[in-house]
Design a protein around this motif. Structure first.
Motif, PDB file in Angstrom:
ATOM      1  N   HIS A 386       0.856  -1.315   0.003  1.00 25.70           N
ATOM      2  CA  HIS A 386       0.120   0.082   0.008  1.00 25.70           C
ATOM      3  C   HIS A 386       0.909   1.273  -0.089  1.00 25.70           C
ATOM      4  N   SER A 387       1.559   1.587   1.009  1.00 26.94           N
ATOM      5  CA  SER A 387       2.316   2.732   1.027  1.00 26.94           C
ATOM      6  C   SER A 387       3.725   2.635   0.569  1.00 26.94           C
ATOM      7  N   PRO A 388       3.985   3.288  -0.522  1.00 31.22           N
ATOM      8  CA  PRO A 388       5.325   2.952  -1.198  1.00 31.22           C
ATOM      9  C   PRO A 388       6.341   3.311  -0.333  1.00 31.22           C
ATOM     10  N   ILE A 389       7.574   2.375  -0.309  1.00 26.74           N
ATOM     11  CA  ILE A 389       8.700   2.732   0.456  1.00 26.74           C
ATOM     12  C   ILE A 389       9.219   3.940   0.202  1.00 26.74           C
ATOM     13  N   PRO A 390       9.195   4.399  -1.129  1.00 26.65           N
ATOM     14  CA  PRO A 390       9.864   5.834  -1.070  1.00 26.65           C
ATOM     15  C   PRO A 390       9.328   6.851  -0.510  1.00 26.65           C
ATOM     16  N   TYR A 391       7.922   6.673  -0.084  1.00 29.23           N
ATOM     17  CA  TYR A 391       7.413   7.679   0.560  1.00 29.23           C
ATOM     18  C   TYR A 391       7.558   7.276   2.043  1.00 29.23           C
ATOM     19  N   LEU A 392       7.842   6.322   2.759  1.00 31.53           N
ATOM     20  CA  LEU A 392       8.088   5.824   3.819  1.00 31.53           C
ATOM     21  C   LEU A 392       9.339   6.407   4.398  1.00 31.53           C
ATOM     22  N   THR A 393      10.423   6.484   3.515  1.00 32.48           N
ATOM     23  CA  THR A 393      11.719   6.672   3.762  1.00 32.48           C
ATOM     24  C   THR A 393      11.980   8.076   3.549  1.00 32.48           C
ATOM     25  N   GLY A 394      11.419   8.840   2.570  1.00 34.45           N
ATOM     26  CA  GLY A 394      11.556  10.056   2.126  1.00 34.45           C
ATOM     27  C   GLY A 394      12.793  10.003   0.798  1.00 34.45           C
ATOM     28  N   ALA A 395      12.710   8.915   0.339  1.00 36.93           N
ATOM     29  CA  ALA A 395      13.567   8.647  -0.979  1.00 36.93           C
ATOM     30  C   ALA A 395      13.073   9.407  -2.077  1.00 36.93           C
ATOM     31  N   VAL A 396      11.787  10.084  -2.186  1.00 35.94           N
ATOM     32  CA  VAL A 396      11.386  10.588  -3.278  1.00 35.94           C
ATOM     33  C   VAL A 396      11.901  12.184  -2.955  1.00 35.94           C
ATOM     34  N   HIS A 397      12.655  12.435  -2.141  1.00 37.40           N
ATOM     35  CA  HIS A 397      13.142  13.940  -1.980  1.00 37.40           C
ATOM     36  C   HIS A 397      14.540  13.803  -2.540  1.00 37.40           C
ATOM     37  N   ALA A 398      15.090  13.086  -3.307  1.00 39.24           N
ATOM     38  CA  ALA A 398      16.368  13.081  -4.059  1.00 39.24           C
ATOM     39  C   ALA A 398      16.533  14.185  -4.962  1.00 39.24           C
ATOM     40  N   ASP A 399      17.541  15.071  -4.823  1.00 39.09           N
ATOM     41  CA  ASP A 399      17.863  16.070  -5.695  1.00 39.09           C
ATOM     42  C   ASP A 399      18.450  15.745  -6.955  1.00 39.09           C
ATOM     43  N   ASP A 400      19.006  14.761  -7.008  1.00 40.10           N
ATOM     44  CA  ASP A 400      19.865  14.335  -8.511  1.00 40.10           C
ATOM     45  C   ASP A 400      19.013  13.879  -9.548  1.00 40.10           C
ATOM     46  N   GLY A 401      17.623  13.735  -9.223  1.00 42.15           N
ATOM     47  CA  GLY A 401      16.872  13.370 -10.313  1.00 42.15           C
ATOM     48  C   GLY A 401      16.793  11.720 -10.699  1.00 42.15           C
ATOM     49  N   GLN A 402      17.606  11.257  -9.594  1.00 53.98           N
ATOM     50  CA  GLN A 402      17.496   9.869 -10.077  1.00 53.98           C
ATOM     51  C   GLN A 402      16.495   8.809  -9.393  1.00 53.98           C
ATOM     52  N   PRO A 403      15.916   7.831  -9.979  1.00 55.93           N
ATOM     53  CA  PRO A 403      14.959   7.022  -9.416  1.00 55.93           C
ATOM     54  C   PRO A 403      15.313   6.585  -7.795  1.00 55.93           C
ATOM     55  N   PRO A 404      14.397   6.449  -7.154  1.00 58.23           N
ATOM     56  CA  PRO A 404      14.634   6.117  -5.602  1.00 58.23           C
ATOM     57  C   PRO A 404      15.436   4.737  -5.483  1.00 58.23           C
ATOM     58  N   HIS A 405      16.324   4.553  -4.710  1.00 56.43           N
ATOM     59  CA  HIS A 405      17.091   3.504  -4.453  1.00 56.43           C
ATOM     60  C   HIS A 405      16.354   2.451  -3.400  1.00 56.43           C
ATOM     61  N   ILE A 406      15.686   1.304  -3.861  1.00 53.75           N
ATOM     62  CA  ILE A 406      14.885   0.527  -2.908  1.00 53.75           C
ATOM     63  C   ILE A 406      15.658  -0.774  -2.973  1.00 53.75           C
ATOM     64  N   PRO A 407      16.805  -1.034  -2.127  1.00 53.33           N
ATOM     65  CA  PRO A 407      17.109  -2.497  -2.199  1.00 53.33           C
ATOM     66  C   PRO A 407      16.511  -3.547  -1.940  1.00 53.33           C
ATOM     67  N   GLY A 408      15.319  -3.479  -1.050  1.00 46.49           N
ATOM     68  CA  GLY A 408      14.530  -4.439  -0.348  1.00 46.49           C
ATOM     69  C   GLY A 408      13.438  -4.105   0.439  1.00 46.49           C
ATOM     70  N   PRO A 409      12.743  -4.667   0.918  1.00 45.51           N
ATOM     71  CA  PRO A 409      11.763  -4.511   2.005  1.00 45.51           C
ATOM     72  C   PRO A 409      12.284  -3.629   2.920  1.00 45.51           C
ATOM     73  N   TYR A 410      11.191  -2.724   3.676  1.00 40.20           N
ATOM     74  CA  TYR A 410      11.754  -1.866   4.494  1.00 40.20           C
ATOM     75  C   TYR A 410      11.061  -2.413   5.696  1.00 40.20           C
ATOM     76  N   VAL A 411      11.969  -2.558   6.923  1.00 36.27           N
ATOM     77  CA  VAL A 411      11.612  -3.098   8.160  1.00 36.27           C
ATOM     78  C   VAL A 411      11.760  -1.674   9.264  1.00 36.27           C
ATOM     79  N   TYR A 412      10.489  -1.532   9.956  1.00 39.05           N
ATOM     80  CA  TYR A 412      10.518  -0.316  10.789  1.00 39.05           C
ATOM     81  C   TYR A 412       9.450  -0.719  11.858  1.00 39.05           C
ATOM     82  N   ALA A 413       9.064   0.454  12.859  1.00 37.23           N
ATOM     83  CA  ALA A 413       8.260   0.266  13.815  1.00 37.23           C
ATOM     84  C   ALA A 413       8.816  -0.674  14.835  1.00 37.23           C
ATOM     85  N   ASP A 414      10.029  -0.344  15.525  1.00 33.52           N
ATOM     86  CA  ASP A 414      10.708  -1.504  16.004  1.00 33.52           C
ATOM     87  C   ASP A 414      10.685  -2.742  15.632  1.00 33.52           C
TER      88      ASP A 414
END
Length: 437
Positions: A386-414
Motif C-alpha cells: 500500500h504505502s510506497p517505500i519511497p514515501y516511507l523513507t523520504g527517498a522521493v526527496h532525492a535532488d539528483d533526479g535519479q529514481p529512488p534506491h529501493i534495495p529491498g523490503p523496509y523494516v520499521y516500527a521497532d
C-alpha cells in the motif's frame, strides 16, 4: 489523503517521472538487503534461498476458477487448500495494456466455480444357478493372465518438474509480493528470477506458498494480465501441493466499484463525485475496465482482506481500519465480503475510504498501532503493501533526479512492520521476498 492520492500518474507509465510532493514525517527503519539470489528452481526447502529484487520500474484465495474465458486452459488435481482436495479447470486469459489512491468496491456477478456431481446407480450382477460355459471352462483350465498395466495418462494434464508431495511433508517456504499495479512484465521477470515460475510463466515452485498483498491494477499497463497470471498460478500451485493466494487491496475495491457503480454519486468529503471519477484520478486504465470479465469479478470479490501465515499478519494497507470490521480474521473477511455482496454505493465507498488510509505504523505511535493489530489477530510481525517505500523513507526527496534506491523490503516500527510496496509506479522496484525477513 496523502500526496500519492492527490497526484495521478502520467498518461503512460513510461512517459516520465511523476511529480513527487514533500512528506512531513519520516520513519526510522532499515532496509533488508539480501545477497544476490541464487535461484530457487524447486530445490530442497532446507537449502538457503535469498530474495533478490529486480525490475527497473517496476495474490487470493486458492479456490478453483471454472467459467467462461479465453486462452490457456489448465486441468489440475491436487491438495493444499483449506477446503480439501482440489479438482479444477482454470480458464485464464493473457492480454494487455495501462497508470495515483484516493478515498473510498464491486459487483458480485453470477459466477460459480466447481462441478455438479452426478450419482449413477451401480449394477451388481447375479450368477445363475448353472455356471455358464465360460465359468465351466475357467474351472477346468485357467486362461493365461494378461497384465493390463496402469491407465494411460491424460495427455491434456499438465506435467511438473518436481515430485508430487507425499503425505505428512512439511509446507514449503513463504513468499510475499508487493503492489504490482499492472506491471506484468516486471512481475514475470521477478517471479522467474526467484525461481517461482519457469521461462513460460508457469508455476515451478513445488510446495512453496506465495501471498500477493493486493493492488493488481491501475497506473501500470496491464492490470487484467496480472490478475490472469495470479489466477493461473493459483491453479497450478494447488496441483503441485503449494498455493498462491492474494489479499484484497484498496485498488481492487476501487476497480470493482468503478465497474459496478460508474458515475453514480457517492457521499464524499474529498470532492470526488463517483467511483469512476476516483478510479480515473488514481490511475485507472480504461483498457483494464474494457477487459474485465465475470470470472475476474467473482475472483476479486472473494479475496480476503487479511491473512496470517507462519506468524506473519498479512495486510494490504498500513492502517488500523481493519479493527473496525471485526475482532478476528474470519470476522473481518466476512464483513468485507458482506459489504461487497449486499452493501450500497455509500457502504462500498466507506470501505474503500477506510482501507485507503495509511502510515499508521510510522513515528513514535507506530509500534503501539502494530501491537494493537497483532494482539487482536495474532502473529508477531505485520507485512503490508500500500504505502510506497519511497514515501516511507523520504527517498522521493532525492535532488539528483535519479529514481529512488529501493534495495529491498523496509523494516520499521521497532522491527514489527515490513513494508513491501517498492514503488513500482515511481521507478522503484517490484518486491518479492521470502519470509521471514
Amino acid at each position: 489523503m496523502t500526496p500519492e492520492d492527490r497526484f495521478p500518474g502520467p498518461e503512460h507509465p513510461h512517459s516520465g517521472p511523476r511529480h513527487q510532493p514533500d512528506l512531513d514525517v519520516l520513519p526510522y527503519g532499515t532496509y533488508y538487503e539480501p545477497e544476490p539470489a541464487t535461484g530457487y528452481q524447486g530445490a530442497p526447502y532446507d537449502a538457503e534461498t535469498y530474495s533478490g529484487y529486480g525490475g527497473a520500474r517496476y495474490l487470493e484465495q486458492h479456490w478453483p476458477v471454472d467459467g467462461q474465458g479465453h486462452g490457456h486452459t489448465v486441468h489440475a488435481q491436487g491438495t493444499g487448500t483449506d477446503h480439501g482436495p482440489v479438482d479444477q479447470s482454470a480458464v485464464l486469459s493473457h492480454q494487455g495494456q495501462s497508470q495515483g489512491d484516493y478515498e473510498g468496491g464491486y459487483e458480485t456477478a453470477g459466477y460459480e466455480g466447481g462441478y455438479d456431481a452426478q450419482d449413477h446407480p451401480g449394477y451388481e450382477p447375479t450368477l445363475p444357478d448353472q455356471p455358464s460355459p465360460a465359468l465351466q471352462l475357467a474351472d477346468r483350465d485357467d486362461p493365461p493372465t494378461i497384465e493390463l498395466g496402469p491407465p494411460l495418462p491424460d495427455p491434456a494434464a499438465p506435467t511438473y518438474p518436481y515430485p508430487a508431495p507425499g503425505p505428512g511433508e512439511p509446507p514449503g517456504p513463504v513468499y510475499v509480493v508487493g503492489d504490482v499495479h499492472g506491471y506484468l512484465d516486471e512481475l514475470r521477470a521477478e517471479l522467474h528470477h526467484q525461481g517461482l515460475i519457469d521461462a513460460d510463466g508457469h508455476w515451478s515452485a513445488g510446495r512453496a506458498r506465495i501471498w500477493f498483498l493486493g493492488d493488481f491494477t491501475d497506473r501500470g499497463p496491464d492490470g487484467i494480465g496480472v490478475i490472469d497470471l495470479v489466477m493461473q498460478l493459483a491453479a497450478e500451485a494447488a496441483a503441485a501441493g503449494g498455493y498462491c493466494r492474494a489479499l484484497m487491496g484498496n485498488h481492487e475495491l476501487l476497480f470493482l466499484g468503478a465497474h459496478k457503480y460508474g458515475d453514480e454519486p457517492v457521499q464524499s468529503t474529498a470532492g470526488t463525485a463517483s467511483f469512476l471519477a476516483a478510479w480515473r484520478l488514481n490511475g485507472g486504465q480504461q483498457n483494464d475496465l474494457d477487459r474485465l470479465e465475470a470470472h475476474h469479478i467473482s475472483w476479486l470479490s472473494r479475496l480476503p482482506a487479511i491473512g496470517l501465515e507462519d506468524g506473519h499478519l498479512l495486510l494490504h494497507s498500513d492502517t488500523t481500519a481493519y479493527l473496525e470490521y471485526g475482532e478476528s480474521i474470519p470476522d473481518v473477511n466476512d464483513a468485507v465480503h458482506g459489504v461487497l455482496a449486499d452493501g450500497g454505493v455509500d457502504e462500498w465507498w466507506d470501505c474503500f475510504r477506510r482501507f485507503t488510509k495509511r502510515f499508521a505504523f510510522r513515528g513514535d505511535a507506530g509500534p503501539t498501532a502494530v501491537h494493537e493489530l497483532l494482539d487482536t489477530y495474532g502473529g508477531s510481525r505485520i507485512v503490508h503493501g500500500h504505502s510506497p517505500i519511497p514515501y516511507l523513507t523520504g527517498a522521493v526527496h532525492a535532488d539528483d533526479g535519479q529514481p529512488p534506491h529501493i534495495p529491498g523490503p523496509y523494516v520499521y516500527a521497532d522491527d514489527l512492520a515490513v513494508a513491501m510496496d517498492g514503488g513500482v509506479t515511481m521507478e522503484g522496484r517490484l518486491l518479492v521476498a521470502r519470509l521471514p525477513i
